[in-house]
Design an enzyme around this catalytic site. Structure first.
Site, PDB file in Angstrom:
ATOM      1  N   HIS A 456       0.756  -1.176   0.000  1.00 60.57           N
ATOM      2  CA  HIS A 456      -0.012   0.008   0.003  1.00 60.57           C
ATOM      3  C   HIS A 456       0.996   1.173   0.138  1.00 60.57           C
ATOM      4  O   HIS A 456       0.614   2.109   0.807  1.00 60.57           O
ATOM      5  CB  HIS A 456      -0.976  -0.074   1.066  1.00 60.57           C
ATOM      6  CG  HIS A 456      -1.819  -1.108   1.222  1.00 60.57           C
ATOM      7  ND1 HIS A 456      -2.478  -1.385   2.341  1.00 60.57           N
ATOM      8  CD2 HIS A 456      -2.212  -2.072   0.256  1.00 60.57           C
ATOM      9  CE1 HIS A 456      -3.405  -2.432   2.114  1.00 60.57           C
ATOM     10  NE2 HIS A 456      -3.153  -2.741   0.970  1.00 60.57           N
ATOM     11  N   PRO A 457       1.655   1.441  -1.096  1.00 59.26           N
ATOM     12  CA  PRO A 457       2.695   2.666  -0.907  1.00 59.26           C
ATOM     13  C   PRO A 457       1.822   3.831  -1.203  1.00 59.26           C
ATOM     14  O   PRO A 457       0.893   3.953  -2.079  1.00 59.26           O
ATOM     15  CB  PRO A 457       3.880   2.420  -2.076  1.00 59.26           C
ATOM     16  CG  PRO A 457       2.832   1.415  -2.953  1.00 59.26           C
ATOM     17  CD  PRO A 457       2.188   0.664  -2.293  1.00 59.26           C
TER      18      PRO A 457
END
Length: 530
Positions: A456-457
């Site tokens: 989930h950058p």
């Protein structure tokens, strides 16, 4: 020459291509580095793991993470139409309203974005105050319903936590089954939801297999992009705007390659500085996660998913383990008093998950554990070379802020408490990867040795620093960024649906509508996909 050139055919890019091309007088080009989404493993929900490290994956890794014993973590990113929504876990999650309100950015509060969530959604449960129907993005209940994943929820309730049958309703706290971006047992990626229905429009061109190398500027305005398809140089010109939707790693990389970034980074690489933007690539955030893994003798895990009986079940009814998203159930908890919202999320998978999903499972197993929702630690994306095809240098900096490790220790203690419940006993027969004790020192070491990413950058081209409140890159004209990189801070949960909702609003900003109401789709044939 196009009106809009969109770089990146992922979760945001497909939304924008579809929405902007609803106006038949607007010419839109969507350019994607990878191929069309024709691989069957994209559309078969359980097939996503077969795509890791393939040509459909950017196949990134972090650089040495100092607080993870120097380990490097695998970072899969979709390199195909649909982007990472073509290989993610399909969890439909909006996050907590507090997340958006905390940004303090005009137009991006939860009340502002809720109409766009509803506009995008086609929830099989039907319309309600919390859910929409008729939108492009299919949202469905699981068709796998693995008993191991169900037992995890029952055990969490047995341990004293509330149940929750809709994490996107009034309360996020509690445990339950995730809703998924699926339709009839098939993955509903952004390409499936938005791009394919728009494929007949003559004003939309989709260009695949082209990696964009830099943005072109004239008199301080973005006027197009240039890239390569094999040995062929491809130049695409934009009369109105260039919209970068390349994700939290590739969007800052492209800006820096184009001369927008920190001079201290660009100058040593010989890249002329167009705009000093030192925050490009900084503020990188992610959700770190650590799993407990237990093996057992119950023949219900996803290890048997490709057996003949399940292949038949899927072919005939589009049900069964092949429809599994892997993390079928989970929940949200507050690990200490005084918190305004959950700080830890759980994902429970009826499968042996090791080393970021790269190791093949060898036994029936249950894997679950906490992920940290509100990390304080920050990392960065920088350039390793001025060569556009060189992978960016990524370092997440997990646990560089001590509070993050403390939060994970609290989450891991909750995970171990759930494991002790009677309901879960048939599936926790043999500890396979668990701490050797529950001392704080051992839990810390276990976390450092076993943390992986939840992929989930975000945050590397944030609103309020790199971008203004309309997602325009500060210091130049005709250039916007729309993807997870624009989030000033991460939302509490899986960010795919929020990125699509943000792209829905970005489309209205671009066309000056601002109404939250969908336009009538343009008809016609002859769109070009090449």
């Amino acid at each position: 020459m196009y009106d809009y050139v969109i770089v990146g055919g992922g979760s945001a890019g497909c939304v924008l291509a579809a929405r902007l091309s609803e106006d038949p007088d607007v010419r839109v080009c969507l350019v994607e580095a990878g191929p069309p989404d024709t691989d069957e493993n994209i559309h078969l929900p359980l097939g996503a793991g077969q795509l890791f490290r393939t040509r459909l994956d950017w196949d990134y890794d972090t650089h040495d993470e100092p607080e993870l014993t120097g380990r490097r973590l695998y970072l899969p990113r979709g390199r195909v139409l649909g982007g990472t929504s073509a290989l993610n876990g399909m969890v439909y999650m909006r996050g907590n309203p507090l997340d958006y309100d905390a940004w303090r950015q005009p137009g991006w509060g939860f009340a502002d974005l809720l109409p766009y969530f509803l506009r995008a959604e086609d929830n099989e449960r039907g319309p309600s105050v919390h859910h929409g129907v008729g939108g492009p993005l299919a949202v469905a209940d699981s068709r796998s319903n693995n008993p191991i994943a169900t037992a995890f929820v029952d055990a969490a309730v047995e341990a004293g936590f509330p149940s929750n049958d809709d994490f996107n309703a009034d309360q996020q706290d509690g445990f339950g089954r995730y809703q998924l971006t699926q339709r009839d047992g098939r993955r509903c990626s952004s390409a499936t939801a938005y791009l394919h229905p728009a494929a007949g429009r003559p004003n939309l061109e989709v260009v695949t297999h082209v990696q964009v190398h830099r943005i072109l500027f004239a008199s301080g305005r973005a006027v197009g992009v240039v890239g390569d398809r094999l040995d062929e140089t491809v130049r695409l010109e934009a009369q109105r705007e260039v919209i970068v939707c390349a994700g939290a790693y590739n969007s800052p990389q492209l800006l820096m390659l184009s001369g927008i970034g920190d001079p201290a980074v660009l100058a040593p690489l010989g890249i002329p500085v167009l705009v000093e933007q030192p925050e490009v690539g900084r503020n990188l955030q992610d959700h770190p996660a650590v799993n407990l893994v237990f093996t057992h003798q119950q023949p219900f895990s996803l290890l048997t998913a490709f057996d003949d009986e399940h292949l038949r079940e899927y072919a005939e009814h589009r049900r069964g383990p092949l429809t599994s998203n892997v993390p079928e159930t989970g929940g949200f908890v507050r690990t200490r008093g005084g918190l305004p919202a959950p700080d830890v999320q759980f994902h429970a998978s009826p499968l042996m998950l090791l080393d970021g999903g790269l190791d093949a499972p060898t036994a029936h197993a249950l894997s679950y554990g906490p992920c940290l929702l509100t990390p304080r630690s920050r990392g960065s994306v920088t350039l390793a070379s001025p060569a556009p095809t060189t992978k960016p240098r990524i370092r997440h900096g997990y646990y560089t802020e001590p509070e993050d490790l403390d939060g994970m220790v609290r989450g891991l203690r909750i995970a171990l408490e759930v494991a002790r419940q009677k309901t879960l006993a048939p599936y926790t027969e043999q500890p396979y990867r668990v701490p050797s004790s529950e001392s704080t020192a051992e839990l810390r070491q276990f976390i450092r040795r076993n943390t992986q990413t939840l992929f989930h950058p975000s945050g590397t081209c944030a609103i309020g620093t790199v971008l203004d409140e309309e997602l325009r890159v500060r210091g130049v004209d005709g250039l916007r960024v729309v993807d997870a990189s624009v989030m000033p801070t991460l939302i509490r949960g899986n960010p795919n649906a929020p990125v699509m909702a943000m792209a829905e609003r970005a489309a209205d900003l671009l066309r000056g509508a601002g109404s939250g109401r969908p336009r009538t789709a343009a008809s016609g044939t002859g769109s070009r996909v090449r």
